[in-house]
Design an enzyme around this catalytic site. Structure first.
Site, short mmCIF file in Angstrom:
data_model
loop_
_atom_site.label_atom_id
_atom_site.label_comp_id
_atom_site.label_asym_id
_atom_site.label_seq_id
_atom_site.Cartn_x
_atom_site.Cartn_y
_atom_site.Cartn_z
N LEU A 37 16.12 120.75 3.38
CA LEU A 37 17.56 121.44 3.93
C LEU A 37 17.11 120.91 5.48
O LEU A 37 18.19 120.75 5.89
CB LEU A 37 16.51 122.76 4.79
N TYR A 72 29.84 113.46 9.45
CA TYR A 72 28.55 114.67 9.14
C TYR A 72 29.08 115.06 7.99
O TYR A 72 28.22 114.76 6.59
CB TYR A 72 29.17 115.33 9.96
#
Ligand code: UDP
Length: 328
Positions: free
Chosen positions: A78, A151
């Protein structure tokens, strides 16, 4: 003995909830986090548990990651640079963390043949116009001159890398595309709308709606999201595939602002702020973003337990407690 699970980004918002749930289900957990956006406070209550180990380190420290991976049975990855505000303010860090970090996790896991679940994001759909988004949809990404797309692209590279390790080396890899997720412990510091609106409403400050407020999102509760992650972790048919994880309950940002104000019994006004002022000139926002969760539902029987209002109430209660603790 249950499998030992390494959670990268374990002190983050989703990571801390995941570690907590895994421990409750009897899994030994190792969390690695450099605390760049994660917080020790998120996992403070877990530190004393005998089956929990926290390592404060960056995932690009190959020696540490190698040892932790070799000692674990599988990896849930994560750790990433997240939050639109952070991405815009620190683009080099975003690209490096996401691409180099994931490559390090994958190459290390491959050395020991450990299964890896990779957190991706709905950002990879870009400006996709056909809502809801299906996992195999074409992606429409804006120009390289706009940071936001760095991103989206960095996370898409993570997906490509994960799938490539699976195809080329047979490494068991699962890609999870998280849509907007909310719940206690999420910080508004990096731009996330729900904790920001909640704090503003509880402090009686204007609630800042960017643009015309007609853009919409679907917010899933972190508790539902971590439930899906754990089920995917153990489903053999998830390997080599990509899954949307999120809610399908759509709400406009203006409606969200009104709901937060009502649910928190606030007197706050709503203030509209143009995008150019909120972010940077030329910023592109997504008008709508809704996942198709058919694939997830079919595989693991995903059924969200929290409505948007339930979830907003959880966030409001959490923020209220935090504000009374800190006296702010
Ligand atoms: N947003 C807003 N006010 C804020 C923060 C965010 O109106 O104070 C808007 C933002 O422009 C976007 C939506 O809320 O349209 C969701 O923003 P967030 O950064 O939480 O997530 P994402 O854009 O990644 O979906």
């Amino acid at each position: 003995m249950k499998e030992k699970i390494l959670v990268t980004g374990g002190a983050g918002f989703i990571g801390s909830h995941l570690c907590e749930r895994l421990l409750n289900q009897g899994y030994p957990v190792v969390a690695i986090d450099d605390l760049s956006t994660g917080k020790l406070k998120n996992i403070e209550h877990l530190i004393t548990q005998p089956d929990f180990l926290f390592v404060r380190e960056t995932i690009t420290n190959t020696q540490v990651l190698d040892r932790l991976t070799s000692e674990s049975d599988l990896v849930i990855h994560l750790a990433a640079a997240v939050g639109v505000k952070l991405i815009i303010e620190n683009p080099v860090h975003t690209i490096r963390t996401n691409i180099i970090g994931t490559e390090t996790v994958l190459s290390t896991a491959n050395r020991y043949g450990r299964k890896v679940l990779i957190a991706s994001t709905s950002e990879v759909y870009g400006k996709g116009i056909s809502v809801p988004f299906h996992e195999n949809d074409d992606r429409l990404i804006g120009p390289t001159t706009h940071n936001r797309w760095a991103y989206a692209t960095s996370k898409a590279v993570d997906e490509f890398l994960g799938l490539a390790y699976h195809r080329q080396f047979g490494l068991p890899v699962v890609i999870m595309r998280f849509f907007n997720t909310i719940g206690p412990r999420q910080t508004g510091r990096y731009g996330m709308v729900v904790p920001r609106f909640t704090r503003q409403a509880l402090q009686g400050e204007p609630v800042t709606v960017y643009g015309d407020g007609k853009q919409s999102r679907c917010f899933a509760d972190v508790s539902d999201v971590v439930g899906a992650v754990i089920k995917l972790t153990h489903h053999p048919d998830a390997v080599g595939d990509v899954f949307n994880i999120g809610s399908t309950e759509e709400v406009s940002v203006f409606e969200l602002a009104k709901r937060v104000i009502t649910l928190s019994n606030s007197q706050s006004e709503i203030e509209f702020i143009p995008y150019d002022q909120a972010y940077a000139p030329g910023f592109e926002d997504m008008r709508r973003r809704q996942p198709s969760i058919e694939k997830l539902t079919q595989l693991i029987g995903y059924q969200p337990q929290y409505s948007l209002d339930d979830s907003l109430n959880r966030v409001i209660n959490y923020e209220r407690e935090r504000m009374s603790e800190s006296g702010s």
